[in-house]
Design a protein around this motif. Structure first.
Motif, PDB file in Angstrom:
ATOM      1  N   ALA A   1     133.994  84.798 -46.891  1.00 45.24           N
ATOM      2  CA  ALA A   1     134.190  84.061 -45.268  1.00 45.24           C
ATOM      3  C   ALA A   1     133.720  82.719 -45.767  1.00 45.24           C
ATOM      4  O   ALA A   1     132.983  81.880 -46.209  1.00 45.24           O
ATOM      5  CB  ALA A   1     133.910  84.470 -44.183  1.00 45.24           C
TER       6      ALA A   1
ATOM      7  N   LYS B   1     134.255  79.810 -36.211  1.00 46.68           N
ATOM      8  CA  LYS B   1     135.763  81.423 -36.891  1.00 46.68           C
ATOM      9  C   LYS B   1     134.683  80.789 -37.849  1.00 46.68           C
ATOM     10  O   LYS B   1     134.685  80.775 -39.246  1.00 46.68           O
ATOM     11  CB  LYS B   1     136.529  80.884 -36.593  1.00 46.68           C
TER      12      LYS B   1
ATOM     13  N   LYS C   1     136.247  82.326 -41.380  1.00 45.79           N
ATOM     14  CA  LYS C   1     137.766  82.773 -41.682  1.00 45.79           C
ATOM     15  C   LYS C   1     137.491  83.732 -43.275  1.00 45.79           C
ATOM     16  O   LYS C   1     136.845  83.008 -44.226  1.00 45.79           O
ATOM     17  CB  LYS C   1     137.865  81.308 -42.133  1.00 45.79           C
TER      18      LYS C   1
ATOM     19  N   CYS D   1     138.432  84.566 -46.912  1.00 46.89           N
ATOM     20  CA  CYS D   1     139.337  83.854 -47.758  1.00 46.89           C
ATOM     21  C   CYS D   1     139.240  84.514 -49.269  1.00 46.89           C
ATOM     22  O   CYS D   1     138.174  85.214 -48.720  1.00 46.89           O
ATOM     23  CB  CYS D   1     138.701  82.191 -48.145  1.00 46.89           C
TER      24      CYS D   1
ATOM     25  N   ASP E   1     140.505  77.761 -50.042  1.00 50.96           N
ATOM     26  CA  ASP E   1     139.028  76.831 -48.581  1.00 50.96           C
ATOM     27  C   ASP E   1     138.072  76.467 -49.570  1.00 50.96           C
ATOM     28  O   ASP E   1     136.644  76.230 -48.335  1.00 50.96           O
ATOM     29  CB  ASP E   1     138.451  78.312 -47.844  1.00 50.96           C
TER      30      ASP E   1
ATOM     31  N   SER F   1     134.436  78.344 -40.098  1.00 55.19           N
ATOM     32  CA  SER F   1     134.546  77.307 -40.044  1.00 55.19           C
ATOM     33  C   SER F   1     134.821  76.662 -38.103  1.00 55.19           C
ATOM     34  O   SER F   1     134.396  77.259 -37.573  1.00 55.19           O
ATOM     35  CB  SER F   1     136.007  77.353 -40.122  1.00 55.19           C
TER      36      SER F   1
END
Ligand code: XUL
Length: 624
Positions: A426, A436, A438, A440, A445, A429
Motif C-alpha cells: 500500500a 488514504k 491505498k 497497490c 504507484d 496518499s
C-alpha cells in the motif's frame, strides 16, 4: 577445557536445558562465569532405542507429536556419565536450576513416588522408573492434534479474548490444558485413572533430581490455559474443561460428580509453586552416590525455556528481547497485565508481580529471504543468497523520512495476526490534508522490488511495535522525560487526526499503548548479525535506553544457571535480591553487551504505525 578451569572456582552452579532435540547442562561459577557446556543430542544417541526423529515421534497423521519420557531419563544419566568421564567436580555444585520445553506434560503412575524415593545408584534411571509413568510419552509443543479441545476451551469461557484474559493466552494446540483434556476424554481414559500426578517438563526434571514429585513452577504453569494469572490460582471452570466435566460441553451426570473430577485433577496437578528463590530441596541420594554431588547441592525450581531465556540477561521492565530466527519472537518484561489473544503473558520467573510478554511470528527470516532473492534477481546478482543489495537498500534509507510505502509479506500463514499466506502492498496518499491508505501492486504507484526490501523490515518491526505497545507498562515515556510529554501528546493528536482510531487485533490502540516506548531492545538470533536490519528495527522501535546486539548461544541453560546462583545468594542473605540487579553486575564488568547507535525515527514512523494498522484491517483472516 581442563580440570584446572574448575579448580579455580570455589562453587559451581548447573543450568539444565531439556529441549526437543537435546539435553544441555551449562556450568557457571560464583562470578556467573560460564565455564563449560555439556550436551547430548537425542537423535545421535537414542535414535535406535527410541525411534525418534529430531527428538520426537509422530505416531500417526492426526498431528500428534510426542517424546519418549524414558529417553530423557537416559539423557540425564548419559550426560552425567560424560561429565564424570571428564572429571567434572560434581562435589563443587551447590545449586541447580534450568529449563524445559514449555507445555509438555508427564503422567506419573501410582508407583512413581515409591520408585523415585528408592532409586538405586547402581542402576540406570530409565530401567528403574519403567513403571513410574501412566503414559510413557510426553506431548511435544509441536503437537497439533487438539483442535476439538481448543474449540472447547474457547467455548467454555466465551471466546479467545476471555481465555487470554484469564490465562494470559488464548487456546493454543500445544498448551497443557488442551493436551490433558484430550488425554482424559479421548486418548487415554484408562491411563488417566492410574495417573497419580501430572508434571510439566520443567517440574519433571526437578522431580527426578529431588527423588520426589515436585510442584509445577508458577511461570511455566502459565502455559497450560488452566491458571488464572491475576488470581494466582487454577480456574475451576477451565479445570472442568480439562477434566472433561464442563457443564455445557460435557454435561456431567451431577454437580457432585463434576466437583469430584475437578478436585481429582487439582490433586494430580498438585500445588503451583509460587515465584521464589527458596530451594525445593537437596539433590537425591541417587545423584550424590552415583556421580558424587554433595548432599548440600540444592535444587531450585526449573522454568520454561522462553522464561529461562529472559533470565540470561539483566532485563528490566519494558526491555524487549527480539529473536530474529526462522520465526521472529519478541520477549519483554512488563508490570502491566494487559492480555490479548494475539500474544502471551506469563508470570515472570524471578520478579514477583512482573510478567513476560511473548509474541511469536511465523514469518521471519524466510519472508525476508524471499524478497532478498527477488532483489537479487532484479539486479542480476548470481548468488541469490547474497545480502549486499538488500543491505544497500536499507543502508541508503538510513535517517531518511518514512517513504509512505508499506507491505505485509506472509509467504506462509501468520500467527500474529492470525492470517493465511498473502502479500499486500500500500501507499499513503495525501490529497489536501486527507490521508488514504491505498492498496497497490508491485510496479504500480511507484512501488518497486527495492521498496519491498525496506517495507518488509519496516512492517515486521512496526507489527512488533504495535503489539508490544499495549504490553509495555503505562506511560513508560512520560514518566521518564516529562518535557517530552507535550510533544508526544501532539503526536498522538496528529495520528488520530490522520488515521482516526487505530485497532490492532480488534482492540483499540490507546494513547498509552501508542506512546509506550521500550526501555532497551536486545537483538539475538541469525538476522541480528545483519547490522542494517537491526539498525532499521532500532530506529523504528525507538528504545529510550538504546539498542544492543547480543550473542547468547546457550541462553535457556545459562538463564537456569543464573537462576540457581541468584537463588543461592538470596538464600544466603535471607532476602529477595532484585534479579536484574543481581545479574547486571556481570554485564557491567564484562561489557559483554554490544550497544549500537541508530537514528531515532520513532516519531517519524507514526505514519507507518497508522498505515500498518489500516492495512491489517484489509488482511484476509483465518478462523480459529
Ligand atoms: C513456547 C513454545 C516453544 C517451546 C520450545 O510457547 O511452545 O518455544 O517452549 O521448546
Amino acid at each position: 577445557m581442563s580440570e584446572t578451569d574448575f579448580s579455580s572456582s570455589k562453587s559451581l552452579f548447573l543450568g539444565f536445558d531439556l529441549s526437543t532435540q537435546q539435553l544441555k547442562i551449562i556450568v557457571t561459577n560464583e562470578d556467573l562465569k560460564a565455564l563449560k557446556t555439556y550436551n547430548v543430542e537425542f537423535d545421535s544417541q537414542f535414535k535406535e532405542k527410541y525411534k525418534v526423529y529430531k527428538g520426537v515421534i509422530t505416531p500417526g497423521d492426526d498431528g500428534e507429536i510426542v517424546s519418549p519420557v524414558a529417553m530423557w531419563l537416559d539423557a540425564i544419566d548419559f550426560l552425567m556419565d560424560k561429565m564424570l568421564k571428564d572429571k567434572f567436580p560434581f562435589d563443587k555444585v551447590i545449586g541447580i536450576s534450568g529449563s524445559g520445553q514449555q507445555h509438555g506434560s508427564v503422567y506419573w503412575s501410582e508407583e512413581a513416588d515409591k520408585l523415585l524415593k528408592n532409586l538405586d545408584p547402581k542402576k540406570d534411571l530409565s530401567e528403574q522408573l519403567q513403571k513410574a509413568f501412566s503414559w510413557e510419552m510426553s506431548p511435544n509443543w509441536q503437537d497439533h492434534s487438539t483442535i476439538p479441545e481448543a474449540n472447547a476451551f474457547h467455548k467454555a469461557v466465551g471466546g479467545k479474548e476471555n481465555l487470554a484474559k484469564i490465562t494470559g493466552s488464548r487456546a493454543h494446540l500445544r498448551f497443557t490444558g488442551l493436551q490433558i483434556r484430550k488425554f482424559v476424554t479421548r486418548s487415554h481414559q484408562k491411563e488417566y485413572a492410574h495417573t497419580s500426578r501430572i508434571s510439566l517438563v520443567s517440574s519433571f526434571v526437578t522431580s527426578i533430581l529431588l527423588g520426589k514429585i515436585d510442584d509445577i513452577e508458577q511461570s511455566d504453569g502459565c502455559g497450560m490455559n488452566l491458571y488464572d494469572i491475576e488470581k494466582s490460582q487454577y480456574d475451576d471452570e477451565l479445570l472442568a474443561v480439562a477434566a472433561g466435566v464442563h457443564t455445557t460441553l460435557d454435561h456431567p451426570e451431577s454437580k457432585q460428580y463434576q466437583q469430584d473430577k475437578i478436585e481429582e485433577l487439582k490433586q494430580k496437578l498438585g500445588k503451583i509453586k509460587p515465584i521464589t528463590y527458596e530451594s525445593s530441596g537437596p539433590i537425591s541420594n541417587y545423584f550424590t552416590e552415583k556421580y558424587g554431588f554433595s548432599s548440600k547441592c540444592k535444587i531450585y525450581s526449573f522454568t520454561g525455556d522462553n522464561l529461562a531465556t529472559i533470565l540470561s540477561l539483566p532485563l528490566q521492565p519494558n526491555d524487549c528481547l527480539i529473536s530474529l530466527g526462522t520465526s521472529t519472537t519478541v520477549l519483554l518484561i512488563t508490570q502491566n497485565y494487559n492480555p490479548s489473544s494475539q500474544y502471551h503473558l506469563f508470570d515472570h520467573p524471578t520478579m514477583p508481580k512482573h510478567y513476560m510478554g511473548m509474541i511469536c511470528y511465523s514469518n521471519g527470516s524466510v519472508a525476508r529471504e524471499k524478497i532478498r532473492d527477488e532483489v537479487n534477481k532484479k539486479y542480476e546478482v548470481k548468488d541469490h543468497t547474497n545480502w549486499s543489495k538488500f543491505d544497500e537498500i536499507l543502508e541508503q534509507s538510513e535517517g531518511k523520512p518514512f517513504d509512505d510505502k508499506l507491505g505485509i509479506y506472509f509467504p506462509i500463514g501468520e500467527i500474529v495476526p492470525q492470517a493465511p499466506a498473502q502479500t499486500i502492498r500500500a501507499v499513503l496518499s495525501k490529497d489536501s490534508e486527507q490521508y488514504k491508505v491505498k492498496k497497490c501492486k508491485l510496479d504500480t504507484d511507484g512501488f518497486t522490488v527495492d521498496d519491498d526490501a525496506l517495507a518488509i523490515v519496516e512492517s515486521q518491526t512496526l507489527s512488533c511495535r504495535l503489539r508490544s505497545g499495549p504490553m509495555l507498562s503505562k506511560s513508560s515515556v512520560s514518566q521518564k522525560d516529562s518535557k517530552d510529554t507535550k510533544e508526544y501528546e501532539e503526536i498522538y493528536d496528529k495520528v488520530n487526526k490522520k488515521f482516526g482510531k487505530l485497532y490492532t487485533d480488534g482492540k483499540e490502540q490507546t494513547r498509552d499503548s501508542l506512546l509506550a516506548r521500550p526501555n532497551k531492545c536486545y537483538y539475538v538470533g541469525g538476522a541480528s548479525n545483519n547490522q542494517n536490519i537491526i539498525n532499521k528495527m532500532g530506529s523504528i522501535l525507538g528504545p529510550v535506553e538504546g539498542n544492543y546486539k547480543v550473542e547468547i548461544p546457550n541462553a535457556c541453560a545459562l538463564g537456569g544457571a543464573y537462576k540457581a546462583s541468584w537463588s543461592h545468594e538470596c538464600e544466603t542473605q535471607n532476602k529477595h535480591i532484585p534479579y536484574d540487579e543481581y545479574i547486571k553486575k556481570l554485564f557491567d564488568v564484562n561489557q559483554e553487551l554490544e550497544s549500537f547507535k541508530v537514528v531515532d525515527q520513532w516519531i517519524e514512523y507514526f505514519d507507518g504505525v497508522g498505515m500498518l494498522a489500516k492495512m491489517e484491517e484489509e488482511l484476509l483472516v483465518s478462523d480459529d
